[in-house]
Design an enzyme around this catalytic site. Structure first.
Site, PDB file in Angstrom:
ATOM      1  N   VAL A 146      32.617  74.373 111.550  1.00 55.05           N
ATOM      2  CA  VAL A 146      33.017  75.082 110.487  1.00 55.05           C
ATOM      3  C   VAL A 146      32.447  74.748 109.176  1.00 55.05           C
ATOM      4  CG1 VAL A 146      35.019  76.552 111.197  1.00 55.05           C
ATOM      5  CG2 VAL A 146      35.198  74.173 110.131  1.00 55.05           C
ATOM      6  N   ASN A 173      42.071  78.218 109.272  1.00 58.36           N
ATOM      7  CA  ASN A 173      42.928  77.065 109.541  1.00 58.36           C
ATOM      8  C   ASN A 173      42.411  75.802 109.429  1.00 58.36           C
ATOM      9  OD1 ASN A 173      45.586  76.013 110.989  1.00 58.36           O
ATOM     10  ND2 ASN A 173      44.020  75.617 112.236  1.00 58.36           N
ATOM     11  N   SER A 199      48.031  73.220 100.145  1.00 58.09           N
ATOM     12  CA  SER A 199      48.938  72.182 100.517  1.00 58.09           C
ATOM     13  C   SER A 199      49.590  71.583  98.855  1.00 58.09           C
ATOM     14  CB  SER A 199      47.989  70.964 100.888  1.00 58.09           C
ATOM     15  OG  SER A 199      48.709  69.633 100.775  1.00 58.09           O
ATOM     16  N   TYR A 210      41.397  64.985  99.011  1.00 54.59           N
ATOM     17  CA  TYR A 210      41.932  65.988  99.742  1.00 54.59           C
ATOM     18  C   TYR A 210      42.945  67.199  98.968  1.00 54.59           C
ATOM     19  CZ  TYR A 210      45.433  68.219 102.976  1.00 54.59           C
ATOM     20  OH  TYR A 210      46.201  69.144 103.575  1.00 54.59           O
ATOM     21  N   SER A 235      40.319  69.147  96.959  1.00 53.60           N
ATOM     22  CA  SER A 235      39.858  70.304  97.739  1.00 53.60           C
ATOM     23  C   SER A 235      40.841  71.229  98.142  1.00 53.60           C
ATOM     24  CB  SER A 235      39.348  69.638  99.320  1.00 53.60           C
ATOM     25  OG  SER A 235      40.492  69.127  99.897  1.00 53.60           O
ATOM     26  N   LYS A 236      41.891  70.849  98.444  1.00 53.06           N
ATOM     27  CA  LYS A 236      43.068  71.956  98.438  1.00 53.06           C
ATOM     28  C   LYS A 236      43.367  72.844  97.169  1.00 53.06           C
ATOM     29  CE  LYS A 236      44.143  71.625 102.698  1.00 53.06           C
ATOM     30  NZ  LYS A 236      43.722  72.768 103.963  1.00 53.06           N
ATOM     31  N   ILE A 284      55.020  69.523 108.568  1.00 51.66           N
ATOM     32  CA  ILE A 284      55.078  70.163 109.902  1.00 51.66           C
ATOM     33  C   ILE A 284      55.053  69.205 111.162  1.00 51.66           C
ATOM     34  CG2 ILE A 284      54.420  72.294 111.260  1.00 51.66           C
ATOM     35  CD1 ILE A 284      55.415  73.178 108.546  1.00 51.66           C
TER      36      ILE A 284
END
Length: 254
Positions: free
Chosen positions: A64, A90, A143, A157, A160-161, A190
């Site tokens: 992706v 996802n 996130s 991270y 980016s989120k 999770i």
């Protein structure tokens, strides 16, 4: 859900963890589910598992973060089925940890590509086919790190989120005139293979995570899948540009 017969859902990064549970749930809802991944062996296993349960499912192996691969494969899917009704972006991940001072440009680009580029590439490629869909929608993943900038070494991270959060709202604005809804989910901690390493090496740390969650436990992948099932359904037809926190109150801290 009865409104899902004959609908097509594309789920990226769907060979394990949350992505597979989303594919399974949407398949149970009546969708034909198209799973994407980069581990073809695992993809074949997952398709076998779904078809054995009476779910129409197909696997497409592509990266992706690779624009050409995304365009070719999403086009193939769209042409084959004539439409896409639900796109679940996802695929994504932490990509490793690095403090900014020693962060290489290569690492920076890798994490941004994994989370932001992938969402942009796949969404852009799917739009022409979503326009032909029935109550079409896109679901992105952000996130807590998009708000709190992430833990040690996870700053890029988080960045980016945060970008995915804004991209979700921007896409919702851009696509509203076509009736395409765009929402995001923000899963908390999770219990998936994503945490397998810390679970096996530092079980006490893993066990302590629930202390920061108001409901006092970790989430299950099925609990993310059930929210996505709702968001792509006709019951959510008036919801767009929203981000749903699925974290048992973790975002507020206790």
């Amino acid at each position: 859900m009865s409104d899902s017969k004959g609908k097509i859902a594309v789920i990226t990064g769907a060979t394990g963890g949350i992505g597979f549970q989303v594919a399974k749930r949407l398949g149970e809802d009546g969708y034909t589910v198209i799973l994407n991944g980069i581990e073809d062996g695992k993809g074949a296993e997952r398709i076998n598992e779904l078809t054995s349960a009476g779910i129409d499912a197909e696997y497409y192996g592509f990266d992706v973060t690779n624009e050409e691969e995304v365009n070719a494969n999403i086009n193939k899917i769209g042409v084959k089925y004539g439409k896409i009704d639900a796109l679940i972006n996802n695929a994504g991940g932490l990509g490793g940890r690095s403090r900014f001072e020693e962060m290489t440009t290569e690492f920076y680009r890798k994490v941004m590509a994994l989370n932001l580029d992938s969402t942009f590439f796949v969404s852009r490629a799917a739009i022409p086919f979503l326009k032909k869909g029935d109550n079409p929608s896109i679901i992105n993943y952000t996130s807590n790190a998009g708000w709190n900038a992430g833990g040690p070494g996870a700053g890029i991270y988080g960045t980016s989120k945060a970008a995915v959060h804004t991209l979700t709202r921007a896409l919702a604005k851009d696509l509203a005139e076509y009736g395409i809804r765009v929402n995001a989910v923000s899963p908390g901690t999770i219990d998936t293979p994503f945490h397998e390493q810390i679970k096996s090496t530092k079980p006490e740390v893993f066990a302590s995570w629930k202390n920061n969650i108001m409901l006092g436990r970790l989430g299950q992948p099925e609990e993310v899948a059930s929210v996505i099932s709702f968001l792509v359904s006709d019951d959510a037809a008036f919801l767009t540009a929203e981000t749903i926190q699925i974290g048992g109150g973790q975002a507020l801290g206790i």
